[in-house]
Design a protein around this motif. Structure first.
Motif, short mmCIF file in Angstrom:
data_model
loop_
_atom_site.label_atom_id
_atom_site.label_comp_id
_atom_site.label_asym_id
_atom_site.label_seq_id
_atom_site.Cartn_x
_atom_site.Cartn_y
_atom_site.Cartn_z
N SER A 298 0.24 -1.21 0.33
CA SER A 298 0.33 0.33 0.14
C SER A 298 0.46 1.41 -0.17
CB SER A 298 -0.68 0.08 1.43
OG SER A 298 -2.13 1.29 1.23
N LEU A 299 1.62 1.37 0.86
CA LEU A 299 2.45 2.46 0.54
C LEU A 299 3.58 2.16 -0.15
CD1 LEU A 299 4.16 1.93 4.36
CD2 LEU A 299 2.71 3.87 4.02
N GLU A 300 4.10 1.65 -0.86
CA GLU A 300 4.78 1.62 -2.49
C GLU A 300 4.03 1.99 -3.93
OE1 GLU A 300 6.24 -2.16 -2.31
OE2 GLU A 300 8.29 -1.64 -1.59
N GLU A 301 2.19 1.90 -3.62
CA GLU A 301 1.74 2.35 -4.39
C GLU A 301 1.28 3.76 -4.27
OE1 GLU A 301 -1.58 0.15 -4.40
OE2 GLU A 301 -0.42 -1.90 -5.17
N ARG A 302 1.34 4.13 -3.32
CA ARG A 302 1.09 5.66 -2.97
C ARG A 302 2.25 6.35 -3.27
NH1 ARG A 302 -2.59 9.59 -3.83
NH2 ARG A 302 -2.29 10.98 -2.19
N LYS A 303 3.45 5.64 -3.05
CA LYS A 303 4.67 6.51 -3.29
C LYS A 303 4.83 6.60 -4.63
CE LYS A 303 9.34 6.21 -2.85
NZ LYS A 303 10.70 5.69 -2.42
N ALA A 304 3.80 5.50 -5.46
CA ALA A 304 4.50 5.95 -6.64
C ALA A 304 3.45 7.40 -7.26
CB ALA A 304 3.88 3.80 -7.80
N ARG B 94 -3.62 27.49 -4.41
CA ARG B 94 -4.12 26.15 -4.71
C ARG B 94 -3.03 25.00 -4.85
NH1 ARG B 94 -8.70 24.41 -8.30
NH2 ARG B 94 -7.13 23.92 -9.60
N ASP B 95 -2.48 24.95 -6.28
CA ASP B 95 -1.73 24.35 -6.73
C ASP B 95 -0.42 23.41 -5.51
OD1 ASP B 95 -3.69 23.81 -8.79
OD2 ASP B 95 -2.52 24.69 -10.27
N LEU B 96 -0.46 25.19 -5.05
CA LEU B 96 0.68 25.48 -4.18
C LEU B 96 0.68 24.38 -3.02
CD1 LEU B 96 3.56 26.26 -4.52
CD2 LEU B 96 2.77 28.31 -3.15
N SER B 97 -0.58 25.09 -2.24
CA SER B 97 -1.10 24.61 -1.58
C SER B 97 -1.16 22.92 -1.97
CB SER B 97 -2.39 24.45 -1.03
OG SER B 97 -2.76 24.29 -0.04
N ILE B 98 -1.83 22.40 -2.92
CA ILE B 98 -1.81 20.82 -3.38
C ILE B 98 -0.13 20.17 -2.99
CG2 ILE B 98 -2.82 19.23 -4.61
CD1 ILE B 98 -5.06 21.22 -5.25
N ASN B 99 0.62 20.89 -3.72
CA ASN B 99 1.47 20.06 -3.48
C ASN B 99 2.43 19.62 -2.82
OD1 ASN B 99 1.26 19.46 -6.38
ND2 ASN B 99 2.49 20.96 -7.52
N THR B 100 2.38 21.17 -1.89
CA THR B 100 2.79 21.12 -0.32
C THR B 100 2.42 20.11 0.29
OG1 THR B 100 3.39 23.26 -0.55
CG2 THR B 100 3.34 22.37 1.67
N SER B 101 0.63 19.96 0.59
CA SER B 101 0.32 18.37 1.38
C SER B 101 0.83 17.12 0.51
CB SER B 101 -1.05 19.04 0.83
OG SER B 101 -1.81 17.78 2.10
N LEU B 102 1.22 17.19 -0.71
CA LEU B 102 0.98 16.14 -1.36
C LEU B 102 3.12 15.25 -1.13
CD1 LEU B 102 -0.37 15.59 -4.86
CD2 LEU B 102 -0.67 14.48 -2.59
N SER B 103 3.80 16.85 -1.06
CA SER B 103 5.22 16.22 -0.57
C SER B 103 5.38 16.26 1.07
CB SER B 103 5.94 17.49 -1.31
OG SER B 103 7.66 17.51 -0.80
N GLU B 104 4.41 16.60 1.68
CA GLU B 104 4.49 16.14 3.01
C GLU B 104 3.78 14.81 3.15
OE1 GLU B 104 2.26 19.21 4.73
OE2 GLU B 104 3.43 20.29 4.81
N GLU B 105 3.20 13.92 2.51
CA GLU B 105 2.26 13.10 2.79
C GLU B 105 3.89 12.14 1.74
OE1 GLU B 105 -0.75 10.16 0.68
OE2 GLU B 105 -0.91 12.19 -0.03
N GLU C 4 7.69 7.96 3.02
CA GLU C 4 8.97 7.29 2.54
C GLU C 4 9.56 6.94 4.32
OE1 GLU C 4 10.57 10.63 0.65
OE2 GLU C 4 10.30 9.86 -1.55
N ALA C 5 9.44 7.87 5.05
CA ALA C 5 9.57 7.89 6.20
C ALA C 5 9.26 6.41 7.13
CB ALA C 5 9.82 8.70 7.73
N ALA C 6 8.18 5.89 6.51
CA ALA C 6 7.27 4.62 7.18
C ALA C 6 7.83 3.55 6.23
CB ALA C 6 5.95 4.58 6.79
N LEU C 7 8.90 4.16 5.04
CA LEU C 7 9.11 2.48 4.88
C LEU C 7 10.94 2.44 5.50
CD1 LEU C 7 8.08 3.21 0.80
CD2 LEU C 7 7.20 1.38 2.12
N PHE D 236 1.23 5.03 7.47
CA PHE D 236 2.33 6.01 7.05
C PHE D 236 2.51 6.59 8.48
CE2 PHE D 236 -0.06 8.87 4.64
CZ PHE D 236 -0.29 9.63 5.45
N THR D 237 1.08 6.62 9.35
CA THR D 237 1.00 7.30 10.47
C THR D 237 2.44 6.67 11.55
OG1 THR D 237 0.00 7.40 12.68
CG2 THR D 237 -0.69 5.28 11.68
#
Length: 187
Positions: free
Chosen positions: A15-21, A67-78, A83-86, A114-115
């Motif tokens: 699940s983590l690897e799929e979301r990372k991809a 809006r796009d910057l906010s979305i990209n920031t949120s996705l980057s944090e995710e 990556e930290a969970a892996l 990833f919690t």
């Protein structure tokens, strides 16, 4: 990670690897993490000048960029969290709460793979119900806002404003002082 079975570990890792991809695909298809968000408005829109545009067009473009910057920031944090969970999986510390050192239930890991925390020790959300600091300096609305609020404000703003001023005439009618009829002027 001993409280998780091998099948559970495999499912969570997949699940983590799929979301990372998916996230990496998002960033690579946009060209960069902030795809044109750092460029000037002129470069990102392809317009040579904003002079011929309506100001609302520029406002819309600015809103879209933020809006796009906010979305990209949120996705980057995710992506960083994934990556930290892996990495925790590789180290053998995955599924252990960083605050309490207790095992994180599988159901929680299944919902948020990833919690790093149990529900009880999860950091407060950004939307904690606190009011913005700006509200400390905003003037409160007049008392009794809504029906009849203008009665208490000392200003004239009546829904029936036309009826209130029609006695004074209009630009297309003869102007007569209030209380005088046209017939009185003729006599």
């Amino acid at each position: 990670m001993s409280h998780l079975t091998e099948a559970q570990k495999t499912k969570l890792k997949q699940s983590l690897e799929e979301r990372k991809a998916e996230l990496e695909q998002h960033f690579s298809s946009n060209g960069a993490e902030d795809s044109l968000l750092g460029d000037s408005l002129t470069l990102s829109t392809g317009e040579l000048s904003s002079v011929d545009n309506h100001p609302a067009d520029t406002g819309t473009e600015t809103f879209e960029r933020s809006r796009d910057l906010s979305i990209n920031t949120s996705l980057s944090e995710e992506l960083s969290e994934i990556e930290a969970a892996l990495e925790r999986m590789e180290q053998g510390t995955y599924g252990i709460c960083e605050a309490s050192k207790q095992e994180i239930p599988y159901e929680r890991l299944e919902a948020i793979p990833f919690t790093r925390y149990t529900v009880e020790h999860a950091p407060a959300r950004r939307d904690s119900g606190e009011r913005p600091v700006e509200e400390e300096v905003i003037t409160p609305p007049p008392s009794g806002a809504g029906q009849g609020r203008q009665e208490h404000s000392g200003r004239f703003d009546d829904a029936g404003a036309w009826e209130a001023v029609q006695d004074y005439g209009s630009a297309s009618s003869p102007v007569t002082p209030p209380g005088q009829d046209i017939e009185e002027e003729d006599s």
